[in-house]
Design an enzyme around this catalytic site. Structure first.
Site, PDB file in Angstrom:
ATOM      1  N   SER A   6       8.675  -0.197   2.921  1.00 30.36           N
ATOM      2  CA  SER A   6       7.519  -0.617   2.127  1.00 30.36           C
ATOM      3  C   SER A   6       6.420  -0.942   3.116  1.00 30.36           C
ATOM      4  O   SER A   6       6.684  -1.531   4.163  1.00 30.36           O
ATOM      5  CB  SER A   6       7.849  -1.868   1.315  1.00 30.36           C
ATOM      6  OG  SER A   6       8.837  -1.562   0.350  1.00 30.36           O
ATOM      7  N   ASP A  30       8.195  15.731   8.878  1.00 33.07           N
ATOM      8  CA  ASP A  30       7.715  15.346   7.548  1.00 33.07           C
ATOM      9  C   ASP A  30       6.186  15.365   7.502  1.00 33.07           C
ATOM     10  O   ASP A  30       5.556  14.450   6.976  1.00 33.07           O
ATOM     11  CB  ASP A  30       8.275  13.969   7.185  1.00 33.07           C
ATOM     12  CG  ASP A  30       8.293  13.717   5.672  1.00 33.07           C
ATOM     13  OD1 ASP A  30       8.122  14.683   4.900  1.00 33.07           O
ATOM     14  OD2 ASP A  30       8.453  12.558   5.271  1.00 33.07           O
ATOM     15  N   THR A  56      11.505   5.384   0.023  1.00 27.50           N
ATOM     16  CA  THR A  56      12.898   4.985  -0.152  1.00 27.50           C
ATOM     17  C   THR A  56      13.357   4.117   1.009  1.00 27.50           C
ATOM     18  O   THR A  56      14.241   3.289   0.867  1.00 27.50           O
ATOM     19  CB  THR A  56      13.779   6.237  -0.250  1.00 27.50           C
ATOM     20  OG1 THR A  56      13.179   7.110  -1.201  1.00 27.50           O
ATOM     21  CG2 THR A  56      15.173   5.898  -0.719  1.00 27.50           C
ATOM     22  N   PHE A  57      12.744   4.308   2.175  1.00 27.49           N
ATOM     23  CA  PHE A  57      13.242   3.613   3.345  1.00 27.49           C
ATOM     24  C   PHE A  57      12.270   2.618   3.948  1.00 27.49           C
ATOM     25  O   PHE A  57      12.529   2.071   5.008  1.00 27.49           O
ATOM     26  CB  PHE A  57      13.715   4.626   4.396  1.00 27.49           C
ATOM     27  CG  PHE A  57      14.960   5.317   3.936  1.00 27.49           C
ATOM     28  CD1 PHE A  57      16.199   4.742   4.136  1.00 27.49           C
ATOM     29  CD2 PHE A  57      14.882   6.512   3.236  1.00 27.49           C
ATOM     30  CE1 PHE A  57      17.353   5.353   3.676  1.00 27.49           C
ATOM     31  CE2 PHE A  57      16.035   7.126   2.774  1.00 27.49           C
ATOM     32  CZ  PHE A  57      17.275   6.549   2.987  1.00 27.49           C
ATOM     33  N   ILE A 103       0.815  -1.220   0.000  1.00 32.09           N
ATOM     34  CA  ILE A 103       0.000   0.000   0.000  1.00 32.09           C
ATOM     35  C   ILE A 103       0.845   1.265   0.000  1.00 32.09           C
ATOM     36  O   ILE A 103       0.336   2.361  -0.166  1.00 32.09           O
ATOM     37  CB  ILE A 103      -0.996   0.038   1.191  1.00 32.09           C
ATOM     38  CG1 ILE A 103      -0.298  -0.275   2.516  1.00 32.09           C
ATOM     39  CG2 ILE A 103      -2.143  -0.935   0.953  1.00 32.09           C
ATOM     40  CD1 ILE A 103      -1.210  -0.136   3.726  1.00 32.09           C
ATOM     41  N   GLU A 109       5.145   2.731  -0.699  1.00 33.28           N
ATOM     42  CA  GLU A 109       6.560   2.438  -0.863  1.00 33.28           C
ATOM     43  C   GLU A 109       7.345   3.730  -0.889  1.00 33.28           C
ATOM     44  O   GLU A 109       7.091   4.611  -1.698  1.00 33.28           O
ATOM     45  CB  GLU A 109       6.804   1.675  -2.167  1.00 33.28           C
ATOM     46  CG  GLU A 109       8.236   1.195  -2.298  1.00 33.28           C
ATOM     47  CD  GLU A 109       8.475   0.539  -3.652  1.00 33.28           C
ATOM     48  OE1 GLU A 109       8.570  -0.691  -3.697  1.00 33.28           O
ATOM     49  OE2 GLU A 109       8.550   1.269  -4.639  1.00 33.28           O
ATOM     50  N   LYS A 129       4.832  -2.317   8.202  1.00 34.88           N
ATOM     51  CA  LYS A 129       5.859  -1.420   7.657  1.00 34.88           C
ATOM     52  C   LYS A 129       7.209  -2.126   7.739  1.00 34.88           C
ATOM     53  O   LYS A 129       7.743  -2.345   8.816  1.00 34.88           O
ATOM     54  CB  LYS A 129       5.881  -0.093   8.432  1.00 34.88           C
ATOM     55  CG  LYS A 129       6.922   0.890   7.878  1.00 34.88           C
ATOM     56  CD  LYS A 129       6.734   2.295   8.451  1.00 34.88           C
ATOM     57  CE  LYS A 129       7.788   3.254   7.890  1.00 34.88           C
ATOM     58  NZ  LYS A 129       7.568   4.647   8.279  1.00 34.88           N
TER      59      LYS A 129
HETATM   60  P1  ADP Z   1       7.542   5.961   4.651  1.00 36.11           P
HETATM   61  O1  ADP Z   1       8.504   6.211   5.769  1.00 36.11           O
HETATM   62  O2  ADP Z   1       8.070   4.999   3.639  1.00 36.11           O
HETATM   63  O3  ADP Z   1       6.981   7.220   4.058  1.00 36.11           O
HETATM   64  P2  ADP Z   1       4.995   5.685   6.004  1.00 36.11           P
HETATM   65  O4  ADP Z   1       4.970   5.259   7.422  1.00 36.11           O
HETATM   66  O5  ADP Z   1       4.740   7.116   5.717  1.00 36.11           O
HETATM   67  O6  ADP Z   1       6.350   5.174   5.334  1.00 36.11           O
HETATM   68  O7  ADP Z   1       3.942   4.823   5.182  1.00 36.11           O
HETATM   69  C1  ADP Z   1       3.860   4.940   3.777  1.00 36.11           C
HETATM   70  C2  ADP Z   1       2.405   4.874   3.335  1.00 36.11           C
HETATM   71  O8  ADP Z   1       1.845   3.631   3.756  1.00 36.11           O
HETATM   72  C3  ADP Z   1       1.522   5.942   3.945  1.00 36.11           C
HETATM   73  O9  ADP Z   1       1.544   7.132   3.177  1.00 36.11           O
HETATM   74  C4  ADP Z   1       0.171   5.275   3.917  1.00 36.11           C
HETATM   75  O10 ADP Z   1      -0.418   5.383   2.629  1.00 36.11           O
HETATM   76  C5  ADP Z   1       0.503   3.815   4.158  1.00 36.11           C
HETATM   77  N1  ADP Z   1       0.379   3.509   5.585  1.00 36.11           N
HETATM   78  C6  ADP Z   1       1.330   3.629   6.548  1.00 36.11           C
HETATM   79  N2  ADP Z   1       0.865   3.256   7.743  1.00 36.11           N
HETATM   80  C7  ADP Z   1      -0.422   2.899   7.551  1.00 36.11           C
HETATM   81  C8  ADP Z   1      -1.466   2.427   8.413  1.00 36.11           C
HETATM   82  N3  ADP Z   1      -1.263   2.229   9.734  1.00 36.11           N
HETATM   83  N4  ADP Z   1      -2.665   2.172   7.871  1.00 36.11           N
HETATM   84  C9  ADP Z   1      -2.886   2.341   6.555  1.00 36.11           C
HETATM   85  N5  ADP Z   1      -1.953   2.766   5.692  1.00 36.11           N
HETATM   86  C10 ADP Z   1      -0.737   3.058   6.181  1.00 36.11           C
HETATM   87 MG    MG Z   2       5.679   8.707   4.769  1.00 35.05          MG
END
Ligand code: ADP
Ligand code: MG
Ligand code: ZN
Length: 514
Positions: free
Chosen positions: A70, A176, A67-68, A63, A65, A89
């Site tokens: 997925s 961020d 750089t750091f 859902i 992705e 994550k």
């Molecule tokens: P990154 O550090 O790669 O940006 P994030 O924690 O922001 O990782 O997560 C990337 C994406 O994954 C988010 O923008 C969101 O769309 C989805 N996501 C992350 N955590 C959740 C969650 N608890 N429930 C639903 N979607 C999530």
């Molecule tokens: Mg993010």
């Protein structure tokens, strides 16, 4: 059932607590087949890397992705055949252990209430870490932006401030804050601030590991522990995102993935050196031919040499368009105020109906874009208060926020004009040039770069119109109170020392009857 997550063990849940997995695809509301292409091998790899996941989860698809990491949607099999959607994550194995632990500590300590994402479990095998969070199905910001009612926008901002108040109370600077890190479920009116991957602590932070990060970074004199990630390397596979969003995603050059912290440090050092020796900051990602000198400096146009430069990826945390002026000018003592600026940029998008509001690939461009709204003199004046001097080739007046937002929102149709290669066209406005330097430093050591001034909105131009949206009927946008623009003005305060805090924002008259 919910246990304290820990990172050191391999299992957080015992396999025998759970009935064997069974496949029941009918429970899945969404068709992930599209997203699964390419992701299925990733899923297999994840099962292989962290085999104990298979005892508990059925991973459905990717859902998100970046750089750091997925992020995957998975179904947890709970006692009595009960199922629960979770987000997994998976952090890239080269992430710094302190960084990972700090991200987890933020979620554990501050998360789980007031719109801050919590954590269920954490799995680790060798260098693979998987953080398990409750899943919050959410909208794609761009998809819903132009259908939101004014009331919804008010609720959204209120809930964002609630989350920020909570993390700021713990001395966490998120760094961020942007729509993809603030999940919004419109139907259920639920919100969650996610992604503490770049978080830093205030000097009195309650998050112990953020103190470690702080002191290590200070010792290095570098931002070595700040995760440097490609701003545009991010992809989002939001469940509800439409095809149009995929099309509108601007194709950008990925920063080469820096695979370990040592290499990152080296890279940062190299960059610093080249900046000093050349007197010009040359970003590693730039493909500008070094033997060709450009001739557009201080002219109101951008020469072909500069136009051919590749977009640069800022080597620091955050996303340029959401960065506060003190971040863009590298003021060392950054506070929670930087998150409030980013919240202001989100609010600006919501009020104007334009996203992204600022599309900047580097800090100086971002700063020039801020000047086009807040005024060049005002920006220069504010930067002085934190010891930075900005030279700007043009005097740009500040804009009235209501007039600006109403003009942008009021247009019958909004266009996203793309050129053939997917880049949003830059308007042919006069180029703006700016320099930033520390007041105490001689101007020669400054970074100097040409700036292209991009109007916040894309205009009707040659190219492909990929999205048009009719002006929403009456969603309350005809009577936006002055309080909204007053709050926006206080969020986009160029001076971090006087910028409104999350606590005070919640008490602002804009929210009086919430
Ligand atoms: P990154 O550090 O790669 O940006 P994030 O924690 O922001 O990782 O997560 C990337 C994406 O994954 C988010 O923008 C969101 O769309 C989805 N996501 C992350 N955590 C959740 C969650 N608890 N429930 C639903 N979607 C999530
Ligand atoms: Mg993010
Ligand atoms: Zn030039």
């Amino acid at each position: 059932m919910v246990r304290t997550p820990r990172c050191e063990g391999t299992f957080v849940m015992d396999a025998d607590e759970h009935p064997p997995l069974h496949c029941d695809d009918s429970r899945m509301k969404y068709d992930h087949s599209k997203k699964l292409s390419g992701a299925s091998t990733d899923i297999e790899q994840l099962y292989q890397a962290v085999p104990q996941l298979a005892n508990v989860f059925r991973i459905k698809g990717k859902i998100g992705e970046g750089t750091f990491s997925s992020v995957y949607l998975a179904i947890a099999q709970l006692r009595g055949g009960h199922e629960e959607k979770v987000a997994l994550k998976h952090l890239i194995p080269t992430s710094h252990p302190v960084r990972i632990a700090a991200e987890l500590q933020c979620l554990i300590t501050a998360g789980g209430q007031d719109n801050v994402m919590g954590v269920r479990y954490c799995f680790r095998k060798n260098d693979h870490v998987v953080i398990v969070m409750p899943y919050l199905e959410h909208e794609s910001f761009l998809d819903i932006l132009n259908s939101l009612s004014f009331e919804e926008v008010r609720d959204y901002m209120f809930n964002l401030f609630k989350a920020l108040k909570r993390i700021h109370y713990f001395g966490i600077v998120h760094r961020d804050v942007k729509p993809s890190n603030f999940l919004y479920n419109r139907q259920m009116k639920r919100y969650a601030l996610v992604d503490f991957g770049l978080a830093q602590g205030t000097p009195d932070t309650k998050i112990e590991l953020l103190k470690v990060i702080q002191s290590e970074a200070q010792q290095e004199g570098l931002e070595s522990l700040h995760v440097q990630r490609s701003v545009f390397g991010e992809r989002n596979f939001n469940v509800r995102s439409s095809a149009s969003q995929d099309n509108s995603t601007v194709k950008l050059i990925k920063q080469p993935r820096v695979t370990d912290i040592a290499a990152r440090k080296l890279l940062a050092k190299k960059k610093t050196t080249s900046a000093v020796t050349n007197g010009l900051v040359k970003k590693a990602a730039s493909s500008c031919p070094t033997n060709v000198t450009c001739d557009c400096y201080a002219k109101d146009r951008v020469c072909s040499v500069c136009l051919s430069r590749r977009q640069q990826v800022a080597p620091r945390a955050g996303t340029p368009g959401f960065r506060a002026p003190e971040v863009l000018t590298k003021f060392p003592n950054q506070t929670t105020a930087i998150d409030m600026w980013s919240a202001g940029i989100i609010f600006l998008s919501l009020l104007s109906g334009r996203y992204p509001f600022y599309k900047a690939s580097d800090d100086l461009t971002a700063l020039a874009q801020i000047m086009t709204i807040r005024g060049s003199r005002e920006t220069i004046q504010a930067a002085k208060t934190f010891g930075k001097s900005i030279l700007c080739s043009k005097d740009i007046p500040a804009q009235d926020l209501r007039t600006l937002c109403e003009r942008l929102r009021g247009s019958k149709t909004s266009f996203d004009v793309l050129t053939g290669d997917g880049q949003i066209n830059l308007s042919q406005e006069p180029a703006l040039q700016a320099e930033i330097f520390n007041i105490s430093e001689p101007a020669l050591q400054t970074s100097k770069k040409h700036l292209q001034y991009q109007k916040p909105s894309c205009h009707e131009r040659d190219g492909l119109v990929i999205r048009t949206s009719e002006k929403p009927a009456n969603l309350g946008w005809d009577k936006v109170p002055d309080e909204a623009y007053d709050l926006l003005d206080k969020l986009l305060d160029l001076n971090p020392a006087t910028r409104i805090t999350a606590k005070d924002a919640l008490l602002h008259p804009f929210f009086k009857n919430i």
